[in-house]
Design an enzyme around this catalytic site. Structure first.
Site, mmCIF file in Angstrom:
data_model
loop_
_atom_site.group_PDB
_atom_site.id
_atom_site.type_symbol
_atom_site.label_atom_id
_atom_site.label_comp_id
_atom_site.label_asym_id
_atom_site.label_seq_id
_atom_site.Cartn_x
_atom_site.Cartn_y
_atom_site.Cartn_z
ATOM 1 C CG ASP A 67 -12.922 -27.227 20.510
ATOM 2 O OD1 ASP A 67 -12.694 -27.860 21.566
ATOM 3 O OD2 ASP A 67 -12.015 -26.672 19.869
ATOM 4 C CG ASP A 136 -5.438 -22.873 11.047
ATOM 5 O OD1 ASP A 136 -5.542 -22.701 12.289
ATOM 6 O OD2 ASP A 136 -6.217 -23.617 10.410
ATOM 7 C CG HIS A 138 -7.777 -23.412 14.768
ATOM 8 N ND1 HIS A 138 -7.241 -24.391 13.972
ATOM 9 C CD2 HIS A 138 -7.674 -23.901 16.031
ATOM 10 C CE1 HIS A 138 -6.853 -25.407 14.719
ATOM 11 N NE2 HIS A 138 -7.093 -25.131 15.968
ATOM 12 C CD GLU A 143 -9.585 -25.132 11.042
ATOM 13 O OE1 GLU A 143 -8.719 -24.293 11.334
ATOM 14 O OE2 GLU A 143 -9.360 -26.356 10.997
HETATM 15 O O1 LIG Z 1 -2.502 -26.902 21.719
HETATM 16 P P1 LIG Z 1 -2.436 -27.608 20.420
HETATM 17 O O2 LIG Z 1 -2.432 -29.076 20.587
HETATM 18 O O3 LIG Z 1 -1.335 -27.099 19.570
HETATM 19 O O4 LIG Z 1 -3.784 -27.250 19.690
HETATM 20 C C1 LIG Z 1 -4.095 -25.933 19.362
HETATM 21 C C2 LIG Z 1 -5.572 -25.732 19.183
HETATM 22 O O5 LIG Z 1 -6.092 -26.716 18.343
HETATM 23 C C3 LIG Z 1 -7.228 -27.296 18.927
HETATM 24 O O6 LIG Z 1 -6.833 -28.443 19.608
HETATM 25 C C4 LIG Z 1 -8.207 -27.617 17.906
HETATM 26 O O7 LIG Z 1 -7.538 -28.143 16.842
HETATM 27 C C5 LIG Z 1 -7.688 -26.266 19.898
HETATM 28 O O8 LIG Z 1 -8.616 -26.741 20.799
HETATM 29 C C6 LIG Z 1 -6.382 -25.839 20.425
HETATM 30 O O9 LIG Z 1 -6.492 -24.667 21.094
#
Ligand SMILES: O=P(O)(O)OC[C@H]1O[C@](O)(CO)[C@@H](O)[C@@H]1O
Length: 261
Positions: A67, A136, A138, A143
């Site tokens: 992404d 959440d 995702h 999302e």
């Molecule tokens: O590993 P983190 O920093 O909790 O992020 C969780 C998820 O959120 C994202 O960074 C996107 O917000 C994803 O790429 C990642 O898997």
């Protein structure tokens, strides 16, 4: 779906890095899909150590981004392109040409998304996709209520995700872009092996819904239940809300030794 409960994030990172090393031994030019955020860092640390010690040769590996933020200036340190270059591509000693990702600064974002899906397909598809999970539920930046059949496209971030990610932008939510490009859930499901790592109590509810809840667009990660080869690696804290944790522990403890993740 296989669920593996490990003591901590480091153990999870080492287990997944071992799986990646096994893949690279079988297929040296494997296309590895990488996620950003904090969670996958122990995977990259462990993989980089293996490469530096000579335990695995990653010199022909190819890397694909999951992404990207839309609208950050080229080279912004928090763009996911810069992040993956810094955390994965450069430490593994790979050339930039081995790395593909969507163009978050394209004038025609939709065309850039479609071009990225084509590029992934023309590259033979992702062999192993590393995933984190948002609080959440995702995956990538899909999302809640994302179509489970979605392709790479532009999405609007929820307020919660922007709050979660503000830590990468001087804790200033105003600096966190509203829009992103993400591989769609349908795109992600085309990878041959999905490996999701979740660590910390903040992910426990999302993990429980992903693994034990129904397949539902409100929890995008639940789409992993539809994949023929999905591995969910969780530390004890992220496993805390799993009702069937004992079952998962028993199954993994009795797995044949020759079967990697
Ligand atoms: O590993 P983190 O920093 O909790 O992020 C969780 C998820 O959120 C994202 O960074 C996107 O917000 C994803 O790429 C990642 O898997």
């Amino acid at each position: 779906m296989e669920v593996v409960i490990v003591p901590d994030a480091k153990a999870g990172g080492e287990l997944i890095a071992e799986g990646i090393a096994g893949l690279l031994r079988r297929k040296p030019d494997a296309l590895l899909g990488v996620a950003t955020g904090s969670t996958p860092l122990p995977i990259y640390d462990a993989l980089i150590s293996q490469v530096r010690s000579g335990a695995v040769d990653a010199s022909r590996a190819r890397i694909a981004q999951l992404d990207e933020y839309v609208g950050l200036p080229a080279g912004h340190p928090e763009s996911y392109r810069s992040t993956v270059l810094r955390q994965v591509v450069q430490p593994l000693g790979l050339p930039e040409s081995s790395f593909m990702g969507p163009d978050g600064s394209a004038e025609d974002v939709q065309a850039a998304c479609e071009a990225y899906d084509r590029q992934l397909a023309e590259a033979g598809g992702v062999d192993l996709q590393i995933l984190g999970i948002g609080t959440d539920g995702h995956i990538g930046f899909n999302e809640p209520y994302s179509s489970l059949a979605s392709r790479t496209r532009i999405k609007t971030l929820t307020e919660q995700t922007r709050i979660d990610n503000a830590r990468f932008f001087d804790n200033d939510i105003e600096q966190v872009p509203h829009h992103v490009i993400t591989q769609g859930i349908g795109t992600i499901l085309e990878a041959r092996h999905l490996v999701l790592l979740a660590t910390g109590e903040g992910k426990a509810e999302a993990v429980a819904q992903t693994v034990e809840g129904p397949v539902a667009a409100i929890v995008p990660a639940s789409a992993l239940q539809l994949h023929p080869h999905a591995t969910v690696v969780v530390d004890e804290a992220a496993a805390a809300k799993l009702k069937h944790a004992d079952y998962f522990r028993h199954t993994y403890a009795n797995k044949p030794a020759w079967q990697g993740i």
